[in-house]
Enzyme design. Structure first.
Site, PDB file in Angstrom:
ATOM      1  N   ASP A 143       8.797   1.020  -8.317  1.00  0.00           N
ATOM      2  CA  ASP A 143       7.860   1.122  -9.444  1.00  0.00           C
ATOM      3  C   ASP A 143       8.081   2.419 -10.222  1.00  0.00           C
ATOM      4  O   ASP A 143       8.691   3.371  -9.718  1.00  0.00           O
ATOM      5  CB  ASP A 143       6.418   1.093  -8.930  1.00  0.00           C
ATOM      6  CG  ASP A 143       6.117   2.256  -7.980  1.00  0.00           C
ATOM      7  OD1 ASP A 143       6.891   2.457  -7.029  1.00  0.00           O
ATOM      8  OD2 ASP A 143       5.134   2.980  -8.220  1.00  0.00           O
ATOM      9  N   GLU A 179       4.597   3.068  -5.161  1.00  0.00           N
ATOM     10  CA  GLU A 179       4.505   4.435  -4.641  1.00  0.00           C
ATOM     11  C   GLU A 179       3.717   5.329  -5.588  1.00  0.00           C
ATOM     12  O   GLU A 179       2.936   6.183  -5.167  1.00  0.00           O
ATOM     13  CB  GLU A 179       5.924   5.007  -4.446  1.00  0.00           C
ATOM     14  CG  GLU A 179       5.970   6.338  -3.696  1.00  0.00           C
ATOM     15  CD  GLU A 179       5.977   7.572  -4.586  1.00  0.00           C
ATOM     16  OE1 GLU A 179       5.964   8.683  -4.049  1.00  0.00           O
ATOM     17  OE2 GLU A 179       5.981   7.430  -5.831  1.00  0.00           O
TER      18      GLU A 179
HETATM   19 ZN   LIG Z   1       9.093   9.002  -6.991  1.00  0.00          ZN
END
Ligand SMILES: [Zn+2]
Length: 415
Positions: free
Chosen positions: A85, A180
């Protein structure tokens, strides 16, 4: 083996063009389904490299194994991990990566928005990158080197080992995670599928950086309960919780405690949100320090301050609630110091000067370390992350691949 042509550049450019922006407001997992578009592409590419145990699970995690070719049956399984992401702070839609060959140190004006100019004044690391080939975005988006540089490097390692079967290594596990950037990267991660002894995230910045120390982190909610009354007849009765919250914030120290007044190993107490009405108001905080015990000290002092604010007001009260967020990975890594040491040795063998760095933040590695996978963070070259100025040096990415090639050979000899 010297004829190998690194693939970080074309890998990176392919991945950067796929929009994988995480959505912090979403309840789903992954938070944006488009992250699976990159996951599917990676699965196809891993299959074309003939790796084993290739899978994208229902949550969007991608797994693959490079089987051991070692005679050392004790060689541990090593996991390399990057996240798919990109940060929601800056658009990740229609990213147009641009390669700037043989960077000369002059300001780089991004073509789609001429007000976006990348300079060495703002980004001093660029001075070290003169002569390198840089990749930037085009001015309207972030680049997504955080962390597609990491993915490009791990995929380059997989190509390298496939093309160079004489390089001895134990079992290598590849892991690509979603979300994340919104702190949910390991939320649905099945550690049985990770099935590794030690790991490394590829999500660091400057060439040579190796990070094995993060903050320890708590969240705190301070809720003020006022005393309500009709505002026309409130004299001597009403206690306004909004005013208590405002007094409380105003009473925080100015010269210490804050992100804006601390650096290095200093921790902080940082208000992030005020919400409420006259009757009840809540102030949310994040508390950070590299030493876990110091969090409790900050929290005690904060609670005393809140009590002091309500004390003069009859009928008012305060609730104080602490929740653990994550812990400094160093607490785990201290018991297996060779995990970081091997990475440093690998850099030296690859001709990279190691720069041990502490993180003023957390990584998925901090959580993974406490989930049973000791996991320092290795450089990728990603810089000026989460912004339109984001850039990455192709040579930095190649040196990261070279570091991993050395690292797997060091682990192959581990007993
Ligand atoms: Zn990162």
């Amino acid at each position: 083996m010297s004829t190998y042509r690194h693939k970080v550049e074309e890998n990176f450019i392919r991945y950067a063009q796929i929009d994988t922006e995480a959505n912090p407001k979403s309840e789903s997992f992954p938070s944006s389904m488009k992250q699976k578009n990159l996951a599917k592409l990676l699965v196809d590419e891993l299959k074309s490299l003939n790796l084993s145990h290739i899978e994208m699970d229902e949550w969007g995690y991608v797994f693959a194994t490079i089987p051991s070719n070692s005679d050392n049956s004790d060689a541990p399984t090593i996991c390399f991990c990057s996240h798919m992401d990109t940060a929601p702070d800056c658009s990740g839609k229609d990213v147009k990566p641009i390669v700037h060959r043989d960077y000369d140190g002059a300001p780089i004006t991004l073509p789609d928005d001429n007000s976006q100019v990348i300079t060495t004044q703002q980004h001093p690391y660029l001075i070290e990158k003169i002569g390198d080939d840089l990749i930037t975005a085009s001015g309207k988006t972030l680049l997504g080197a955080d962390d597609k540089a990491g993915i490009a490097i791990i995929m380059d390692l997989a190509s390298y080992l496939t093309e160079n079967p004489t390089i001895k290594h134990g079992e290598i596990r590849i892991l690509f995670t979603p979300d994340e950037e919104i702190g949910r990267g390991v939320e649905h991660l099945d550690m049985n599928k990770v099935d590794s002894d030690y790991g490394y995230t590829l999500d660091g910045g400057a060439l040579g950086s190796i990070e094995d120390e993060t903050f320890s982190a708590d969240g705190v909610q301070v809720t003020f309960h006022g005393v309500s009354a009709h505002p026309g007849y409130a004299k001597g009765k009403m206690v306004n919780a909004l005013k208590l919250a405002a007094d409380f914030i105003a009473a925080l120290p100015n010269d210490r405690w804050s992100p804006e007044t601390t650096s290095g190993r200093e921790g902080f107490v940082h208000p992030t949100l005020i919400s409420g009405i006259m009757e009840k108001a809540t102030v949310s905080f994040i508390i950070r320090d590299h030493i876990t015990e110091k969090l409790a000290k900050f929290e005690d002092e904060l609670e005393s301050l809140a009590q002091m604010i309500v004390e003069p007001h009859k009928g008012a009260r305060v609730e104080f609630e602490v929740s653990e967020q994550y812990r400094n990975m160093k607490e785990v890594l201290d018991s297996v110091p060779f995990v970081t040491e091997y990475a440093i040795q690998a850099m030296e063998k690859a001709g990279v000067e190691p720069r041990p760095t502490i993180i003023r933040g957390g990584t998925d590695g901090s959580r993974l370390s406490f989930m049973g996978l000791p996991c320092p963070n290795i450089f990728t070259g990603e810089m000026a992350i989460h912004s339109k100025h984001e850039y990455v040096s192709i040579q930095d990415m190649e040196k990261a691949t070279k570091t991993l090639v050395e690292l797997v050979q060091i682990w192959e000899k581990h007993v």
